[in-house]
Design a protein around this motif. Structure first.
Motif, short mmCIF file in Angstrom:
data_model
loop_
_atom_site.label_atom_id
_atom_site.label_comp_id
_atom_site.label_asym_id
_atom_site.label_seq_id
_atom_site.Cartn_x
_atom_site.Cartn_y
_atom_site.Cartn_z
N GLY A 153 75.51 34.84 40.24
CA GLY A 153 75.48 36.27 39.98
C GLY A 153 75.22 37.08 41.24
N LEU A 154 74.31 36.59 42.08
CA LEU A 154 74.02 37.29 43.34
C LEU A 154 75.25 37.35 44.24
CD1 LEU A 154 70.45 36.05 44.33
CD2 LEU A 154 71.14 38.37 43.70
N GLU A 155 75.95 36.23 44.34
CA GLU A 155 77.17 36.20 45.16
C GLU A 155 78.21 37.16 44.60
OE1 GLU A 155 78.93 32.32 45.60
OE2 GLU A 155 80.43 33.06 47.01
N ALA A 156 78.31 37.24 43.28
CA ALA A 156 79.27 38.15 42.65
C ALA A 156 78.95 39.61 43.01
CB ALA A 156 79.27 37.96 41.14
N SER B 42 79.78 26.61 38.15
CA SER B 42 80.53 25.36 38.21
C SER B 42 81.84 25.59 38.98
CB SER B 42 80.84 24.86 36.81
OG SER B 42 81.84 23.86 36.85
N LYS B 43 81.97 24.91 40.12
CA LYS B 43 83.22 25.02 40.89
C LYS B 43 84.39 24.50 40.10
CE LYS B 43 85.43 23.91 45.21
NZ LYS B 43 85.41 23.23 46.46
N VAL B 44 84.17 23.44 39.33
CA VAL B 44 85.24 22.86 38.50
C VAL B 44 85.73 23.91 37.50
CG1 VAL B 44 85.77 21.11 36.75
CG2 VAL B 44 84.44 20.50 38.79
N MET B 45 84.80 24.63 36.86
CA MET B 45 85.20 25.64 35.89
C MET B 45 85.94 26.79 36.58
SD MET B 45 85.56 26.68 32.84
CE MET B 45 84.68 25.38 32.01
N ARG B 46 85.46 27.22 37.74
CA ARG B 46 86.16 28.29 38.47
C ARG B 46 87.59 27.86 38.79
NH1 ARG B 46 81.38 28.31 41.64
NH2 ARG B 46 82.57 27.59 43.45
N GLU B 47 87.73 26.64 39.26
CA GLU B 47 89.07 26.14 39.61
C GLU B 47 89.95 26.01 38.37
OE1 GLU B 47 90.37 25.76 42.59
OE2 GLU B 47 88.52 26.37 43.58
N GLY C 184 71.74 35.88 35.75
CA GLY C 184 72.63 35.49 34.67
C GLY C 184 73.75 36.52 34.45
N GLY C 185 74.72 36.13 33.64
CA GLY C 185 75.86 36.99 33.37
C GLY C 185 75.46 38.31 32.72
N LEU C 186 74.48 38.28 31.82
CA LEU C 186 74.04 39.53 31.18
C LEU C 186 73.52 40.52 32.23
CD1 LEU C 186 73.45 41.22 28.67
CD2 LEU C 186 71.24 40.03 28.49
N GLU C 187 72.76 40.03 33.18
CA GLU C 187 72.22 40.91 34.22
C GLU C 187 73.35 41.43 35.13
OE1 GLU C 187 70.87 37.91 33.42
OE2 GLU C 187 69.08 38.68 32.43
N VAL C 188 74.36 40.61 35.36
CA VAL C 188 75.49 41.07 36.17
C VAL C 188 76.25 42.18 35.42
CG1 VAL C 188 77.68 40.42 37.25
CG2 VAL C 188 75.71 38.88 37.42
N VAL C 189 76.43 42.01 34.12
CA VAL C 189 77.08 43.06 33.32
C VAL C 189 76.27 44.36 33.41
CG1 VAL C 189 77.67 43.80 30.97
CG2 VAL C 189 78.23 41.47 31.73
N LEU D 67 77.92 33.33 31.54
CA LEU D 67 76.59 33.86 31.22
C LEU D 67 75.47 33.05 31.85
CD1 LEU D 67 76.74 34.90 27.45
CD2 LEU D 67 76.76 36.35 29.48
N ASN D 68 75.64 31.72 31.89
CA ASN D 68 74.57 30.82 32.34
C ASN D 68 74.72 30.52 33.83
OD1 ASN D 68 73.68 30.52 29.65
ND2 ASN D 68 75.30 29.03 29.31
N MET D 69 73.88 31.17 34.62
CA MET D 69 73.90 30.90 36.06
C MET D 69 72.47 30.84 36.55
SD MET D 69 77.18 33.05 37.38
CE MET D 69 76.81 34.56 36.51
N PRO D 70 72.25 30.12 37.66
CA PRO D 70 70.87 29.83 38.07
C PRO D 70 70.07 31.01 38.62
CG PRO D 70 72.45 28.91 39.63
CD PRO D 70 73.23 29.44 38.47
#
Length: 126
Positions: free
Chosen positions: A35-38, A10-15, A60-65, A54-57
């Motif tokens: 997560g891929l972009e991160a 969510s861009k709104v949440m990031r901002e 997910g956040g768990l996989e990024v961790v 945690l919730n990304m398309p």
């Protein structure tokens, strides 16, 4: 200057997270919408802290961790999870995977500032 990577689909949440943390004069921000972009941004640039949903398309956040903790050069990188999934199982899984802290949405600006300060070596959260 400390560099933060803000990861949320969510861009709104990031901002909103950036707006809360702009009160801290020594922080600069990079944003990622997945997560891929991160993971891609972490391969190109050094960060001092990751604020991660945690919730990304895609990944997910768990996989990024799990990715971060599996990389020698990133293993000590602090990770603050900021999510709507405040249940005990989600918290337990992501903290066991290596996340540093867990903050449930909605949060107050003071709460996220306190967590970031703490993770960067400043004050402890109340």
């Amino acid at each position: 200057m400390r560099e933060l990577l803000i990861v949320d689909d969510s861009k709104v949440m990031r901002e909103m997270i950036v707006a809360c943390l702009r009160t801290e004069p020594s922080l600069s921000f990079t944003q990622a919408g997945s997560g891929l972009e991160a993971i891609e941004k972490m391969s190109l640039k050094r960060f001092d802290l990751v604020v991660l949903d945690l919730n990304m398309p895609d990944i997910g956040g768990l996989e990024v961790v799990e990715f971060i903790r599996g990389q020698d050069r990133l293993r000590a990188l602090p990770i603050l999870i900021v999510t709507t999934r405040g249940d005990d199982l989600s918290r337990s899984r992501v903290l066991s995977a290596g996340a540093s802290r867990f903050l449930t949405k909605p949060f107050t600006p003071q709460a996220i500032v306190a967590e970031v300060r703490s993770l960067l070596g400043g004050e402890r959260p109340p």
